[in-house]
Design a protein around this motif. Structure first.
Motif, PDB file in Angstrom:
ATOM      1  N   CYS A  64       0.839  -1.197   0.000  1.00 47.20           N
ATOM      2  CA  CYS A  64       0.000   0.000   0.000  1.00 47.20           C
ATOM      3  C   CYS A  64       0.878   1.252   0.000  1.00 47.20           C
ATOM      4  N   ASN A  65       0.394   2.297  -0.640  1.00 41.02           N
ATOM      5  CA  ASN A  65       1.168   3.534  -0.719  1.00 41.02           C
ATOM      6  C   ASN A  65       0.386   4.780  -0.344  1.00 41.02           C
ATOM      7  N   HIS A  66      -0.862   4.610   0.108  1.00 37.07           N
ATOM      8  CA  HIS A  66      -1.639   5.798   0.473  1.00 37.07           C
ATOM      9  C   HIS A  66      -2.651   5.447   1.549  1.00 37.07           C
ATOM     10  N   LEU A  67      -2.812   6.371   2.510  1.00 36.50           N
ATOM     11  CA  LEU A  67      -3.829   6.249   3.551  1.00 36.50           C
ATOM     12  C   LEU A  67      -4.998   7.141   3.150  1.00 36.50           C
ATOM     13  N   LEU A  68      -6.040   6.536   2.616  1.00 33.38           N
ATOM     14  CA  LEU A  68      -7.190   7.287   2.133  1.00 33.38           C
ATOM     15  C   LEU A  68      -8.045   7.738   3.312  1.00 33.38           C
ATOM     16  N   LYS A  69      -8.511   8.991   3.242  1.00 35.79           N
ATOM     17  CA  LYS A  69      -9.333   9.550   4.313  1.00 35.79           C
ATOM     18  C   LYS A  69     -10.601  10.137   3.718  1.00 35.79           C
ATOM     19  N   TRP A  70     -11.706   9.932   4.416  1.00 38.95           N
ATOM     20  CA  TRP A  70     -12.963  10.517   3.979  1.00 38.95           C
ATOM     21  C   TRP A  70     -13.925  10.602   5.162  1.00 38.95           C
ATOM     22  N   ASP A 121     -21.547   9.941   5.791  1.00 39.95           N
ATOM     23  CA  ASP A 121     -22.732  10.762   6.014  1.00 39.95           C
ATOM     24  C   ASP A 121     -23.051  10.964   7.487  1.00 39.95           C
ATOM     25  N   ASP A 122     -22.588  10.066   8.351  1.00 37.40           N
ATOM     26  CA  ASP A 122     -22.851  10.208   9.785  1.00 37.40           C
ATOM     27  C   ASP A 122     -21.736  10.959  10.497  1.00 37.40           C
ATOM     28  N   ASN A 123     -20.921  11.714   9.718  1.00 39.32           N
ATOM     29  CA  ASN A 123     -19.830  12.542  10.265  1.00 39.32           C
ATOM     30  C   ASN A 123     -18.737  11.717  10.935  1.00 39.32           C
ATOM     31  N   THR A 124     -18.523  10.509  10.433  1.00 36.24           N
ATOM     32  CA  THR A 124     -17.438   9.667  10.920  1.00 36.24           C
ATOM     33  C   THR A 124     -16.254   9.774   9.972  1.00 36.24           C
ATOM     34  N   ILE A 125     -15.069  10.034  10.514  1.00 35.74           N
ATOM     35  CA  ILE A 125     -13.852  10.115   9.713  1.00 35.74           C
ATOM     36  C   ILE A 125     -13.266   8.715   9.572  1.00 35.74           C
ATOM     37  N   HIS A 126     -13.091   8.282   8.335  1.00 35.71           N
ATOM     38  CA  HIS A 126     -12.551   6.954   8.061  1.00 35.71           C
ATOM     39  C   HIS A 126     -11.149   7.083   7.468  1.00 35.71           C
ATOM     40  N   GLU A 127     -10.292   6.138   7.809  1.00 41.50           N
ATOM     41  CA  GLU A 127      -8.934   6.068   7.263  1.00 41.50           C
ATOM     42  C   GLU A 127      -8.649   4.617   6.887  1.00 41.50           C
ATOM     43  N   GLN A 128      -8.212   4.401   5.664  1.00 40.26           N
ATOM     44  CA  GLN A 128      -7.982   3.038   5.207  1.00 40.26           C
ATOM     45  C   GLN A 128      -6.831   3.005   4.199  1.00 40.26           C
ATOM     46  N   TRP A 129      -5.905   2.073   4.398  1.00 39.53           N
ATOM     47  CA  TRP A 129      -4.772   1.935   3.487  1.00 39.53           C
ATOM     48  C   TRP A 129      -5.242   1.388   2.147  1.00 39.53           C
ATOM     49  N   CYS A 130      -4.633   1.897   1.080  1.00 39.31           N
ATOM     50  CA  CYS A 130      -5.042   1.491  -0.262  1.00 39.31           C
ATOM     51  C   CYS A 130      -3.840   1.579  -1.202  1.00 39.31           C
ATOM     52  N   ASP A 163      -2.652  12.763  -2.526  1.00 44.65           N
ATOM     53  CA  ASP A 163      -1.376  13.387  -2.872  1.00 44.65           C
ATOM     54  C   ASP A 163      -0.360  12.998  -1.801  1.00 44.65           C
ATOM     55  N   ASP A 164       0.852  13.550  -1.936  1.00 45.48           N
ATOM     56  CA  ASP A 164       1.863  13.345  -0.904  1.00 45.48           C
ATOM     57  C   ASP A 164       1.361  13.921   0.420  1.00 45.48           C
ATOM     58  N   PRO A 165       1.534  13.205   1.529  1.00 46.16           N
ATOM     59  CA  PRO A 165       1.014  13.695   2.813  1.00 46.16           C
ATOM     60  C   PRO A 165       1.537  15.067   3.209  1.00 46.16           C
ATOM     61  N   GLU A 166       2.720  15.437   2.762  1.00 51.73           N
ATOM     62  CA  GLU A 166       3.299  16.720   3.142  1.00 51.73           C
ATOM     63  C   GLU A 166       3.014  17.820   2.128  1.00 51.73           C
ATOM     64  N   SER A 167       2.240  17.523   1.114  1.00 51.46           N
ATOM     65  CA  SER A 167       1.882  18.541   0.136  1.00 51.46           C
ATOM     66  C   SER A 167       0.921  19.545   0.760  1.00 51.46           C
ATOM     67  N   HIS A 215      -7.076  20.505   3.329  1.00 46.59           N
ATOM     68  CA  HIS A 215      -5.815  20.004   2.784  1.00 46.59           C
ATOM     69  C   HIS A 215      -4.841  19.604   3.887  1.00 46.59           C
ATOM     70  N   GLU A 216      -4.988  20.178   5.043  1.00 45.62           N
ATOM     71  CA  GLU A 216      -4.103  19.823   6.158  1.00 45.62           C
ATOM     72  C   GLU A 216      -4.350  18.394   6.618  1.00 45.62           C
ATOM     73  N   LEU A 217      -5.614  18.011   6.710  1.00 48.66           N
ATOM     74  CA  LEU A 217      -5.965  16.646   7.110  1.00 48.66           C
ATOM     75  C   LEU A 217      -6.036  15.698   5.921  1.00 48.66           C
ATOM     76  N   GLY A 218      -6.114  16.257   4.706  1.00 48.47           N
ATOM     77  CA  GLY A 218      -6.205  15.417   3.520  1.00 48.47           C
ATOM     78  C   GLY A 218      -7.578  14.798   3.324  1.00 48.47           C
ATOM     79  N   ILE A 219      -8.634  15.550   3.679  1.00 48.91           N
ATOM     80  CA  ILE A 219     -10.001  15.045   3.591  1.00 48.91           C
ATOM     81  C   ILE A 219     -10.818  15.979   2.715  1.00 48.91           C
ATOM     82  N   ALA A 220     -11.386  15.442   1.644  1.00 46.97           N
ATOM     83  CA  ALA A 220     -12.233  16.226   0.755  1.00 46.97           C
ATOM     84  C   ALA A 220     -13.607  16.459   1.393  1.00 46.97           C
TER      85      ALA A 220
END
Length: 250
Positions: A106-112, A115-124, A173-177, A216-221
């Protein structure tokens, strides 16, 4: 115990038939010799420790993983090994002696935010997707220059990712972008890499314009659609930022 009983017990101990004897012999050989090889490793699969064999391939980010006899490896499982996360993308249905599968780094930790305002993080797994069709038809009636970056996303199927659909947006994107690229899920094909409701999804996403709702700081659209920013009107705060959303690690 009579002579016949002794004979039957010996046959049962050897497997009861030629096929049973071959099964017992192969199981014993694999279970014994596997532990003496350099491929023998202890990993965690979905946070559960398991002894397996990890075999290298010509592609350094792809490995074959083999279980001990009688044990299983879940399709779509997340493996933690060598300080990296690996996704089980393919699994052999033939599990007579052991389970064989392919895992990709895996090369990215996807965040989103759901609808219930829960922040999810999953490697992909994120790959270049320019070789794929976007899954959308566009005419030439546009006058704004737009990004044409296209990526392929591979992620484990579960109760959260099964809800992904067209028009879902992500920052990838890159986490530090400082200003991450925004992508729109345009090809939500959920079949092809899942079997018996287990496996992985392989999506195609197209670059879109970032909005003020993206964090962009948290990486969540679309973060601020769920947790509004603090705004000041005539010296008074009209909306207070809410960062108390639940977080789910996958």
């Amino acid at each position: 115990m009579g002579v016949w009983d002794t004979y039957e017990s010996r046959i049962d101990a050897r497997g009861g038939s030629k096929r049973g004897a071959a099964f017992r012999r192969e199981t014993r050989m694999v279970g014994t010799k596997l532990k003496d090889t350099l491929s023998y490793q202890t990993v965690t699969i979905d946070d559960v420790a398991q002894d397996v064999a990890v075999i290298n391939s010509d592609n350094l980010n792809e490995k074959t993983i083999i279980s001990l006899p009688g044990e299983d490896i879940g399709h779509g499982g997340l493996v933690h090994w060598m300080d990296n996360y690996w996704l089980i993308t393919e699994r052999d249905a033939n599990t007579t002696i052991y389970t064989r599968a392919k895992m990709i780094q895996c090369n990215h930790l996807l965040k989103w935010v759901s609808d219930d305002n829960t922040i999810h993080e999953q490697w992909c797994i994120i790959e270049d997707g320019t070789k794929y069709l976007t899954g959308e038809y566009e005419d030439r009636n546009f006058v704004v220059t737009r990004g044409d970056s296209r990526i392929a996303l591979t992620i484990a199927r579960n109760q959260f990712t099964v809800k992904f659909n067209r028009e879902d947006r992500f920052l990838i994107d890159d986490p530090e972008s400082d200003h991450k690229l925004a992508y729109l899920l345009t090809k939500p094909l959920k079949l092809g890499a899942t079997f018996n409701n287990k496996g992985v999804f392989k999506f195609v996403l197209q670059e879109v314009t970032a909005t003020d709702d993206d964090n962009h700081e948290l990486g969540i659209a679309d973060y601020y659609k769920h947790f509004p920013k603090t705004t000041v009107v005539d010296g008074n705060e009209s909306t207070e930022s809410d960062d108390t959303g639940k977080k789910v690690w996958l």
